[in-house]
Design a protein around this motif. Structure first.
Motif, short mmCIF file in Angstrom:
data_model
loop_
_atom_site.label_atom_id
_atom_site.label_comp_id
_atom_site.label_asym_id
_atom_site.label_seq_id
_atom_site.Cartn_x
_atom_site.Cartn_y
_atom_site.Cartn_z
N PHE A 17 46.40 36.08 47.99
CA PHE A 17 45.29 36.78 47.34
C PHE A 17 44.82 37.96 48.19
O PHE A 17 44.55 39.05 47.67
CB PHE A 17 44.12 35.82 47.09
N SER A 18 44.69 37.74 49.48
CA SER A 18 44.21 38.79 50.37
C SER A 18 45.15 39.99 50.38
O SER A 18 44.71 41.15 50.29
CB SER A 18 44.05 38.25 51.80
N PHE A 20 47.39 40.87 48.09
CA PHE A 20 47.41 41.54 46.79
C PHE A 20 46.11 42.30 46.57
O PHE A 20 46.11 43.42 46.03
CB PHE A 20 47.62 40.53 45.67
N PHE A 21 44.99 41.72 47.00
CA PHE A 21 43.69 42.36 46.84
C PHE A 21 43.65 43.69 47.58
O PHE A 21 43.24 44.72 47.03
CB PHE A 21 42.60 41.42 47.39
N ASN A 24 46.19 46.22 46.06
CA ASN A 24 45.71 46.69 44.76
C ASN A 24 44.60 47.73 44.94
O ASN A 24 44.57 48.76 44.26
CB ASN A 24 45.18 45.50 43.96
N LEU A 70 41.35 44.11 37.94
CA LEU A 70 42.06 43.00 38.59
C LEU A 70 41.38 42.60 39.89
O LEU A 70 41.39 41.42 40.27
CB LEU A 70 43.51 43.40 38.87
N GLU A 71 40.77 43.58 40.58
CA GLU A 71 40.05 43.27 41.82
C GLU A 71 38.90 42.32 41.54
O GLU A 71 38.65 41.40 42.33
CB GLU A 71 39.51 44.56 42.46
N MET A 74 40.12 38.81 40.80
CA MET A 74 40.47 38.13 42.06
C MET A 74 39.22 37.77 42.86
O MET A 74 39.17 36.72 43.50
CB MET A 74 41.40 39.01 42.89
N THR A 75 38.23 38.65 42.81
CA THR A 75 36.97 38.35 43.50
C THR A 75 36.36 37.07 42.98
O THR A 75 35.91 36.20 43.76
CB THR A 75 35.97 39.51 43.31
N ILE A 77 37.87 34.59 41.44
CA ILE A 77 38.71 33.44 41.77
C ILE A 77 38.53 33.03 43.23
O ILE A 77 38.36 31.84 43.55
CB ILE A 77 40.19 33.74 41.47
N VAL A 78 38.56 34.01 44.13
CA VAL A 78 38.35 33.72 45.55
C VAL A 78 36.95 33.15 45.77
O VAL A 78 36.75 32.20 46.55
CB VAL A 78 38.55 34.99 46.41
N ALA A 232 44.05 31.22 35.27
CA ALA A 232 44.24 31.16 36.72
C ALA A 232 43.66 29.88 37.30
O ALA A 232 44.29 29.23 38.16
CB ALA A 232 43.60 32.38 37.38
#
Length: 258
Positions: A17-18, A20-21, A24, A70-71, A74-75, A77-78, A232
């Protein structure tokens, strides 16, 4: 030791994740200099409209907005599994590496070009490669600063709103905390970057109008991408197992689940 770390599923997923984050975010900043027509992309006729007295507006957006939604997915989800400290850590890392990247871009622009390279793109319709290179990578500093500040502040707002909603709803209503935190943070993001980058160049009415256009897109994407959060989360739960998932979610909220 590295083998044990890579075998740990939560650690392995956090590293993925990190990476890709950060990648991205950097890509979004690099392609952000191009403006595209959303209507043309969707094959729709271009219609102009008026907001705050500003006429001739349409959905012309920076290419960076193609990736920023997408950021925020992901935020969320993290945030759900690793907590606000993890979100802040990868956000600070992203800002630091983006700043480093643009410093290197400016250094590369300033390096004296070879004479044969300057005119090397004439056959392809590029009369001056140095000017083209500088035009692509040399975005205005105020835009870069505005974008980075907006990103960092909006991430903090997103984390805060997400956890406040989750404290009140518990594990229910994933859509509410994911979408709610995003639509609020994106409103902040839209105007911070505009005010920093264009104050003194655009009128307040122009800034407000452009911000509305940008926010309509971001708000819509936040709604459209909400199902991605559910998909996810389901896949992550299957990957971790219910017991590990429960412990991680409790730890993310600062609650002991022993």
């Amino acid at each position: 030791m590295i083998t044990n770390i890579l075998k740990d599923k939560p650690t392995k997923l956090f590293v993925i994740f990190s990476c890709f984050f950060v990648a991205n975010a950097l890509i979004a900043e690099c392609i952000g200099g191009k403006i595209f027509s959303l209507e043309k992309l969707l094959g729709l006729p271009v219609h102009t409209f008026t907001i705050f007295g500003q006429s001739g507006l349409s959905f012309n957006l920076t290419c960076g907005v193609l990736l920023w939604p997408l950021e925020f997915v992901m935020t969320d989800i993290v945030n759900e599994y690793y907590g606000p400290k993890a979100v802040r850590r990868i956000s600070y890392t992203a800002v630091a590496l983006i700043s480093y990247a643009f410093l290197m871009f400016y250094f590369a622009i300033g390096v004296p070009p070879a004479d044969f390279w300057i005119g090397g793109g004439v056959a392809d319709g590029i009369p001056n490669m140095q000017d083209a290179f500088a035009g692509i990578f040399g975005q205005g500093m105020r835009i870069i600063v505005g974008s980075l500040v907006a990103f960092l502040v909006s991430q903090i707002v997103d984390v805060t709103v997400f956890h406040q909603i989750k404290k009140r709803t518990g594990e229910k209503h994933i859509w509410l905390r994911a979408t709610g935190s995003t639509v609020i943070s994106q409103l902040v993001d839209s105007y911070i970057v505009l005010f920093i980058a264009f104050s003194g160049k655009f009128t307040w009415q122009q800034i407000l109008a452009i911000g509305v256009v940008n926010y309509i897109y971001k708000f819509t994407m936040a709604i459209v991408l909400t199902p991605v959060i559910y998909v996810a989360e389901k896949r992550i739960e299957n990957y971790f197992g219910k017991e590990t998932t429960a412990k991680m979610k409790a730890a993310a909220m600062g609650v002991s689940n022993e």
